[in-house]
Enzyme design. Sequence first.
Site, PDB file in Angstrom:
ATOM      1  CB  CYS A  82      -0.978  -0.038   1.171  1.00  0.00           C
ATOM      2  SG  CYS A  82      -0.256  -0.047   2.817  1.00  0.00           S
TER       3      CYS A  82
HETATM    4  C1  RB5 Z   1      -4.008   5.293   0.760  1.00  0.00           C
HETATM    5  O1  RB5 Z   1      -5.270   4.854   1.061  1.00  0.00           O
HETATM    6  C2  RB5 Z   1      -3.030   4.962   1.888  1.00  0.00           C
HETATM    7  O2  RB5 Z   1      -3.522   5.430   3.096  1.00  0.00           O
HETATM    8  C3  RB5 Z   1      -2.800   3.464   1.989  1.00  0.00           C
HETATM    9  O3  RB5 Z   1      -2.296   2.994   0.785  1.00  0.00           O
HETATM   10  C4  RB5 Z   1      -1.832   3.010   3.056  1.00  0.00           C
HETATM   11  O4  RB5 Z   1      -0.656   3.769   3.028  1.00  0.00           O
HETATM   12  C5  RB5 Z   1      -2.365   2.845   4.398  1.00  0.00           C
HETATM   13  O5  RB5 Z   1      -1.710   2.391   5.327  1.00  0.00           O
END
Ligand code: RB5
Length: 152
Positions: A63
């Site tokens: 993420c």
């Molecule tokens: C984007 O939603 C971002 O908050 C996600 O990819 C991540 O970094 C969360 O922990």
Amino acid sequence: MKIAIGADDAALELKAALIERLEEKGYEVADYGIKEGYDYPDVAVEVAEAVAKGEHERAILCCGTGLGMSITANKVPGVRAAQCHDVYSAERARKSNNAQVLTMGQRVIGPEAAKVVLDAWLESEFAGGSSAAKVEKMEAIDRKYHPEGVGI
Ligand code: RB5
């Protein structure tokens, strides 16, 4: 070994780079893709449940930071997810913690460095020994909060 991989829309380039590395190394990859409206908790729980069910021995979740994926995956009983952006942590996540899930953040690490971290995690195995009792203590916590069983 078939390795699952999932990402939210903040980490699609990182996921593509890691798939490239996995395929170069001959791993079979199960790409969980991304569905409309899917956020990091949706992807993380889907992949982590598949690991808990024994469908995949290992999984990678990407993420923006690697944090949301790690926090979510660790809510699934039996899953040990570790956010690693350096080689030493990746090695210890396997050797000490027997982490079946590696998480990384596209906003934290570049694709080439991420591939090297991935290599360290793939090439390291659980050391057992004195680490085994510690991992068993983590498993006991899973059982404490999920007396119905840690399998999904
Ligand atoms: C984007 O939603 C971002 O908050 C996600 O990819 C991540 O970094 C969360 O922990």
